[in-house]
Design a protein around this motif. Structure first.
Motif, PDB file in Angstrom:
ATOM      1  N   PHE A  14     -39.726 -35.951  52.829  1.00 56.09           N
ATOM      2  CA  PHE A  14     -38.424 -35.882  52.155  1.00 56.09           C
ATOM      3  C   PHE A  14     -37.303 -35.658  53.158  1.00 56.09           C
ATOM      4  O   PHE A  14     -36.255 -36.295  53.069  1.00 56.09           O
ATOM      5  CB  PHE A  14     -38.453 -34.750  51.126  1.00 56.09           C
ATOM      6  N   VAL A  15     -37.483 -34.765  54.120  1.00 54.72           N
ATOM      7  CA  VAL A  15     -36.417 -34.435  55.070  1.00 54.72           C
ATOM      8  C   VAL A  15     -36.477 -35.273  56.346  1.00 54.72           C
ATOM      9  O   VAL A  15     -35.616 -35.123  57.220  1.00 54.72           O
ATOM     10  CB  VAL A  15     -36.383 -32.928  55.413  1.00 54.72           C
ATOM     11  N   LEU A  40     -39.484 -29.011  62.747  1.00 49.81           N
ATOM     12  CA  LEU A  40     -38.817 -28.047  61.863  1.00 49.81           C
ATOM     13  C   LEU A  40     -39.707 -26.896  61.411  1.00 49.81           C
ATOM     14  O   LEU A  40     -39.196 -25.856  60.990  1.00 49.81           O
ATOM     15  CB  LEU A  40     -38.291 -28.756  60.611  1.00 49.81           C
ATOM     16  N   GLY A  41     -41.002 -27.098  61.425  1.00 56.91           N
ATOM     17  CA  GLY A  41     -41.922 -26.115  60.858  1.00 56.91           C
ATOM     18  C   GLY A  41     -41.944 -26.248  59.336  1.00 56.91           C
ATOM     19  O   GLY A  41     -41.072 -26.885  58.737  1.00 56.91           O
ATOM     20  N   ALA A  46     -38.994 -26.852  54.010  1.00 53.16           N
ATOM     21  CA  ALA A  46     -38.718 -26.328  52.672  1.00 53.16           C
ATOM     22  C   ALA A  46     -37.251 -25.945  52.524  1.00 53.16           C
ATOM     23  O   ALA A  46     -36.627 -26.201  51.475  1.00 53.16           O
ATOM     24  CB  ALA A  46     -39.612 -25.133  52.376  1.00 53.16           C
ATOM     25  N   ALA A  47     -36.679 -25.362  53.556  1.00 49.56           N
ATOM     26  CA  ALA A  47     -35.270 -24.959  53.496  1.00 49.56           C
ATOM     27  C   ALA A  47     -34.354 -26.162  53.359  1.00 49.56           C
ATOM     28  O   ALA A  47     -33.388 -26.139  52.573  1.00 49.56           O
ATOM     29  CB  ALA A  47     -34.901 -24.156  54.742  1.00 49.56           C
ATOM     30  N   LEU A  48     -34.649 -27.237  54.087  1.00 57.26           N
ATOM     31  CA  LEU A  48     -33.816 -28.431  53.983  1.00 57.26           C
ATOM     32  C   LEU A  48     -33.965 -29.118  52.634  1.00 57.26           C
ATOM     33  O   LEU A  48     -32.995 -29.675  52.102  1.00 57.26           O
ATOM     34  CB  LEU A  48     -34.129 -29.401  55.118  1.00 57.26           C
ATOM     35  N   VAL A  49     -35.165 -29.088  52.064  1.00 58.32           N
ATOM     36  CA  VAL A  49     -35.350 -29.637  50.717  1.00 58.32           C
ATOM     37  C   VAL A  49     -34.472 -28.871  49.730  1.00 58.32           C
ATOM     38  O   VAL A  49     -33.752 -29.460  48.921  1.00 58.32           O
ATOM     39  CB  VAL A  49     -36.832 -29.589  50.278  1.00 58.32           C
ATOM     40  N   PHE A  53     -31.399 -30.368  47.398  1.00 54.01           N
ATOM     41  CA  PHE A  53     -31.367 -30.259  45.938  1.00 54.01           C
ATOM     42  C   PHE A  53     -30.122 -29.513  45.477  1.00 54.01           C
ATOM     43  O   PHE A  53     -29.591 -29.794  44.412  1.00 54.01           O
ATOM     44  CB  PHE A  53     -32.641 -29.605  45.397  1.00 54.01           C
ATOM     45  N   GLY A  54     -29.649 -28.576  46.275  1.00 52.02           N
ATOM     46  CA  GLY A  54     -28.433 -27.849  45.922  1.00 52.02           C
ATOM     47  C   GLY A  54     -27.186 -28.688  46.083  1.00 52.02           C
ATOM     48  O   GLY A  54     -26.263 -28.618  45.271  1.00 52.02           O
ATOM     49  N   GLU A  55     -27.147 -29.509  47.123  1.00 49.29           N
ATOM     50  CA  GLU A  55     -25.953 -30.294  47.412  1.00 49.29           C
ATOM     51  C   GLU A  55     -25.934 -31.659  46.727  1.00 49.29           C
ATOM     52  O   GLU A  55     -24.871 -32.161  46.383  1.00 49.29           O
ATOM     53  CB  GLU A  55     -25.822 -30.485  48.930  1.00 49.29           C
TER      54      GLU A  55
END
Length: 78
Positions: A14-15, A40-41, A46-49, A53-55
């Motif tokens: 996804f990212v 990214l680890g 997960a943080a970028l996903v 979704f927020g933006e």
């Protein structure tokens, strides 16, 4: 890289920079997942996903659906 689970693979795709319109092969998808998790680890993916979704929730849903399907195809046992 250690073995990663389905959810992490999906988040990594996804990212990643791969685009559905490129019609990536399973080999390209697997390489993108490995590169993205290495860079990214798991937490970073997960943080970028979450950020996407927020933006951009409207676009993120479609991309996540593609990523989930692509991961199932690319990592299907032979």
């Amino acid at each position: 890289m250690t073995a990663i689970d389905y959810d992490t693979r999906t988040e990594a795709l996804f990212v990643s920079d791969l685009q559905r319109s490129e019609e990536p092969t399973p080999e390209l998808i697997r390489a993108a997942v490995t590169e993205t998790v290495d860079r990214l680890g798991e937490r970073g993916c997960a943080a970028l996903v979450a950020q996407e979704f927020g933006e951009h929730p409207d676009c993120a849903m479609t991309r996540m659906q593609w990523a989930r399907h692509a991961i199932l195809e690319a990592f299907r046992p032979e």
